[in-house]
Design a protein around this motif. Structure first.
Motif, PDB file in Angstrom:
ATOM      1  N   LYS A 148      -0.642   0.044  18.108  1.00 41.49           N
ATOM      2  CA  LYS A 148      -0.401   1.278  16.968  1.00 41.49           C
ATOM      3  C   LYS A 148      -0.638   0.569  15.450  1.00 41.49           C
ATOM      4  N   MET A 149      -1.040   1.502  14.561  1.00 42.54           N
ATOM      5  CA  MET A 149      -1.197   1.420  13.347  1.00 42.54           C
ATOM      6  C   MET A 149      -0.896   2.268  12.440  1.00 42.54           C
ATOM      7  N   PHE A 150      -0.104   1.998  11.139  1.00 40.80           N
ATOM      8  CA  PHE A 150       0.168   3.016  10.013  1.00 40.80           C
ATOM      9  C   PHE A 150      -0.125   2.475   8.676  1.00 40.80           C
ATOM     10  N   ILE A 151      -0.919   2.864   8.285  1.00 42.04           N
ATOM     11  CA  ILE A 151      -1.806   2.411   6.907  1.00 42.04           C
ATOM     12  C   ILE A 151      -1.561   3.485   5.662  1.00 42.04           C
ATOM     13  N   THR A 152      -0.848   3.048   4.723  1.00 39.83           N
ATOM     14  CA  THR A 152      -0.968   3.944   3.310  1.00 39.83           C
ATOM     15  C   THR A 152      -1.836   3.423   2.336  1.00 39.83           C
ATOM     16  N   GLY A 153      -2.204   4.309   1.452  1.00 36.36           N
ATOM     17  CA  GLY A 153      -2.789   3.836   0.148  1.00 36.36           C
ATOM     18  C   GLY A 153      -3.007   4.999  -0.528  1.00 36.36           C
ATOM     19  N   VAL A 154      -3.645   5.070  -1.808  1.00 41.26           N
ATOM     20  CA  VAL A 154      -3.882   6.239  -2.494  1.00 41.26           C
ATOM     21  C   VAL A 154      -5.029   6.996  -2.190  1.00 41.26           C
ATOM     22  N   SER A 155      -6.022   6.319  -1.891  1.00 42.77           N
ATOM     23  CA  SER A 155      -7.194   7.278  -1.389  1.00 42.77           C
ATOM     24  C   SER A 155      -8.069   6.667  -0.190  1.00 42.77           C
ATOM     25  N   PRO A 156      -8.911   7.539   0.443  1.00 41.34           N
ATOM     26  CA  PRO A 156      -9.568   7.030   1.633  1.00 41.34           C
ATOM     27  C   PRO A 156     -10.907   6.279   1.256  1.00 41.34           C
ATOM     28  N   MET A 157     -10.853   5.806  -0.191  1.00 36.87           N
ATOM     29  CA  MET A 157     -12.359   5.344  -0.595  1.00 36.87           C
ATOM     30  C   MET A 157     -12.726   4.019   0.090  1.00 36.87           C
ATOM     31  N   ALA A 158     -11.676   2.944   0.000  1.00 32.95           N
ATOM     32  CA  ALA A 158     -11.851   1.971   0.293  1.00 32.95           C
ATOM     33  C   ALA A 158     -12.208   1.816   1.882  1.00 32.95           C
ATOM     34  N   LEU A 159     -11.372   2.535   2.673  1.00 34.63           N
ATOM     35  CA  LEU A 159     -11.547   2.771   4.109  1.00 34.63           C
ATOM     36  C   LEU A 159     -13.131   3.129   4.459  1.00 34.63           C
ATOM     37  N   PHE A 160     -13.388   4.434   3.609  1.00 37.86           N
ATOM     38  CA  PHE A 160     -14.690   4.707   3.959  1.00 37.86           C
ATOM     39  C   PHE A 160     -15.830   3.811   3.670  1.00 37.86           C
ATOM     40  N   ASP A 161     -15.541   2.994   2.712  1.00 37.27           N
ATOM     41  CA  ASP A 161     -16.789   1.897   2.456  1.00 37.27           C
ATOM     42  C   ASP A 161     -16.563   0.616   3.434  1.00 37.27           C
ATOM     43  N   VAL A 162     -15.635   0.739   4.481  1.00 38.66           N
ATOM     44  CA  VAL A 162     -15.620  -0.339   5.744  1.00 38.66           C
ATOM     45  C   VAL A 162     -15.730   0.495   6.987  1.00 38.66           C
ATOM     46  N   THR A 163     -16.311   1.722   6.612  1.00 38.16           N
ATOM     47  CA  THR A 163     -16.609   2.376   7.953  1.00 38.16           C
ATOM     48  C   THR A 163     -17.093   1.891   8.982  1.00 38.16           C
TER      49      THR A 163
END
Length: 502
Positions: A148-163
Motif C-alpha cells: 500500500k501507498m498513501f501520498i500527499t502533496g499540493v498538486s499532481p504536477m510532479a507525479l505527472f512529470d514522472v508518469t
C-alpha cells in the motif's frame, strides 16, 4: 494511518483510538504492516540530489532500527531502498509507504529554474523519476513487498512529470466521499463552539465569511471550513477571551512566489493573471473539469492553471453541471490572492507605492471620509509607467484598486456586492470598530482616444445615479444604526490617468 496500520502500535491500539468509531470497527489489516515514512519537505531544494540521498538514507536507517532489522547499507539511498524491498520480498513481509509533501522541494525548483526542474524530474536519469520507478516495481509480483501507498502533496504536477516511472496511483482529491475529510463541517463547528461554551462570544457571520465555503467535489453539497483557520480563531478565545485582532493566520499564507511564477512570463503578465483578476473580483471562472494530471511545464494553459488554483486552495468549486465554476472561497483567500497581485506588480517593477503612506491615507478615509487616498492611487498609477501596458479597461482598474484596498485593516473590500437590485463596484465595509466611514466606490473608464469633457460628465452622472440607488439599500441604511457614515465615491479613469474623483 501510521498508528492504525503499523504493527508496532498493536498493543496501544485501544489507547490511541479510544472514543472513536475506528476502535469499534477495526478491519482485519489493522496493525499488520511495516510503515516506511518519508516527508519530502525536509529536502533542500538548493542541493536536491545530495539532500534527497542524505534524507532518505536517514529514514531507511530509522526504518531498520524501528523493526530491529539488520541490513548492510552503502552510500546510495536508491541501492539501500532496493535492499530493503528485496529483503521484504524474500521474507514475504508487507510494507505500507507513507509519503508526505512529495512535491514540496520540486515546486521550489520549478519556481527558481525550469531547466533544473527538467533535470531532476523529467530526464531519464532524474532521481525523482528513479525513486517512483523503484516504488512501482516493488508493487508487482506475488510476493510484492510494497502493498500500500498513501501520498500527499499540493498538486499532481510532479507525479505527472514522472508518469513513465509511476502510473499506478489514484487521485482521490475530487472524490465526493472525501469532501469533508480534512475540513470542519458546520455540525463539527457547532459542537466545538458548544464544548468550549463560546456560543455568546463567537461571531458566526465573521467565521463564515472568512473561513468557510470550501467544496472539493462537484458531486458534494456540504461545504467545509478551513481547519487551521477555525482552530486559530477558537484558540484566541481560549487564550485571550476575545477574537484575534488579525483574522488571517500567518500559517495559511502560502509563498507568493509560487503564484508570481505562474502569472508573469517573458516580462509580461500572462493570461493566468486575467483568471486571477476575475476570481479576485468575485467573478466565477468556468472550467470543463478539474484536470487531475498535467505537466508543470504547461501551466500557461488556462485549464491547468485553474486546476492548480483549486489544488492550492485559492479557488473552490461553486457549482457543477456541463461546465464547472470556480470561485475564491472566502475573505481570507481573497486577501492572500490580492497580496500575490500586489507583490507580483512590485517585484517585477510594474508598479510600486509607499504602503505606509497609502495606509495612512486610507485610515484618514475611514476616520474622516478624506478622499486623498484615491488621489494618491491615481498619482502613483500615472507616475508608474510600467503599469500602463495593462490598463486597458475598467476591469483592470477596479481589480488593481481592489488588490490594495483589500489588504487594509480598516475595511473588508467587497466587490460586485448586490445592493438595491444593482452591483456596487467596491463596497468598503468597516472592519475596524474605530472607523467612522464606510465606502461605496463606482468606477468608470474612458478610452484615451474617446475622452471629452462631455463624455466625462456623462460617466460621472451615470455613476452618481448608481451610487444613489445603492445608498438606499437596507444594508447601507443599517450602518446608521452602528453610528457609521457612508461616503459614495465616483472614480473615472481615462487610460492610465485618473480624471475625476468625486
Amino acid at each position: 494511518i501510521e498508528c492504525y496500520y503499523d504493527l508496532k502500535y498493536k498493543d496501544n491500539f485501544e489507547e490511541i483510538f479510544k472514543g472513536t468509531t475506528i476502535l469499534d470497527n477495526p478491519t482485519k489489516e489493522r496493525n499488520s504492516y511495516h510503515i516506511l515514512r518519508f516527508d519530502f519537505s525536509a529536502i533542500d531544494s538548493s542541493r536536491p540530489r545530495e539532500s534527497m540521498n542524505e534524507y532518505c538514507n536517514i529514514r531507511l536507517e530509522n526504518f531498520l532500527h524501528k523493526y530491529d532489522l539488520s541490513l548492510k547499507f552503502g552510500e546510495n539511498f536508491m541501492d539501500n531502498l532496493n535492499r530493503v524491498l528485496t529483503y521484504f520480498e524474500e521474507t514475504n513481509k508487507k510494507i505500507y509507504l507513507l509519503l508526505d509533501e512529495y512535491d514540496n522541494f520540486i515546486n521550489k525548483i520549478l519556481i527558481s529554474d525550469q531547466k533544473d526542474y527538467e533535470g531532476y524530474i523529467t530526464d531519464k536519469e532524474a532521481i525523482f523519476k528513479q525513486f517512483f520507478t523503484v516504488l512501482k516495481v516493488a508493487t508487482g509480483g506475488v510476493n510484492a513487498p510494497l502493498k500500500k501507498m498513501f501520498i500527499t502533496g499540493v498538486s499532481p504536477m510532479a507525479l505527472f512529470d514522472v508518469t513513465s516511472g509511476y502510473n499506478i496511483g489514484m487521485n482521490i482529491t475530487t472524490n465526493p466521499i472525501f469532501n469533508t475529510m480534512v475540513g470542519v463541517t458546520q455540525g463539527e463547528l457547532d459542537a466545538l463552539i458548544k464544548f468550549y461554551n463560546l456560543e455568546e462570544m463567537v461571531d458566526r457571520e465573521v467565521i463564515k465569511r472568512w473561513y468557510n465555503n470550501y467544496l472539493f467535489s462537484e458531486m458534494a453539497e456540504t461545504t467545509v471550513y478551513n481547519t487551521d483557520m477555525i482552530l486559530y480563531y477558537i484558540n484566541s478565545f481560549l487564550i485571550n477571551g476575545y477574537p484575534p485582532k488579525e483574522l488571517i493566520d500567518i500559517n495559511v499564507r502560502s509563498d507568493y512566489s509560487k503564484l508570481r511564477f505562474l502569472i508573469y512570463t517573458n516580462k509580461k503578465l500572462n493570461g493566468n493573471f486575467e483568471t486571477l483578476q476575475n476570481l479576485i473580483y468575485d467573478n466565477a471562472v468556468s472550467i470543463s473539469h478539474i484536470v487531475d494530471n498535467f505537466s508543470a511545464l504547461e501551466l500557461t494553459k488556462a485549464e491547468n492553471f485553474k486546476s492548480l488554483m483549486y489544488y492550492l486552495g485559492l479557488a473552490t468549486i461553486e457549482s457543477g453541471g456541463l461546465k464547472l465554476k470556480l470561485k475564491i472561497p472566502n475573505e481570507t483567500i481573497k486577501r492572500i490572492a490580492c497580496s500575490y497581485i500586489r507583490d507580483s506588480l512590485e517585484l517585477e517593477q510594474i508598479f510600486t507605492l509607499n504602503l505606509d503612506t497609502f495606509n495612512d491615507k486610507l485610515a484618514n478615509f475611514a476616520q474622516d471620509g478624506d478622499l486623498d487616498v484615491f488621489h494618491y492611487l491615481g498619482e502613483r498609477i500615472k507616475e508608474n509607467s510600467g503599469i500602463r501596458d495593462y490598463i486597458k479597461g475598467e476591469d483592470f482598474v477596479k481589480t488593481f484598486c481592489l488588490a490594495y484596498l483589500s489588504l487594509s485593516n480598516y475595511f473588508v473590500a467587497r466587490s460586485e456586492m448586490e445592493l438595491n437590485k444593482g452591483f456596487a463596484d467596491i463596497y468598503l465595509e468597516p472592519l475596524n470598530p474605530y472607523g467612522t466611514y464606510a465606502g461605496l466606490l463606482e468606477f468608470k473608464y474612458i478610452k484615451r482616444s474617446d475622452f471629452s469633457e462631455a463624455l466625462l460628465a456623462q460617466k460621472i452622472g451615470e455613476a452618481k445615479e448608481q451610487l444613489s440607488r445603492y445608498s438606499d439599500d437596507i444594508i447601507v441604511k443599517n450602518l446608521e444604526k452602528q453610528e457609521k457614515k457612508v461616503k459614495s465615491v465616483v472614480i473615472v479613469f481615462s487610460g492610465w490617468e485618473m480624471v475625476a474623483v468625486e
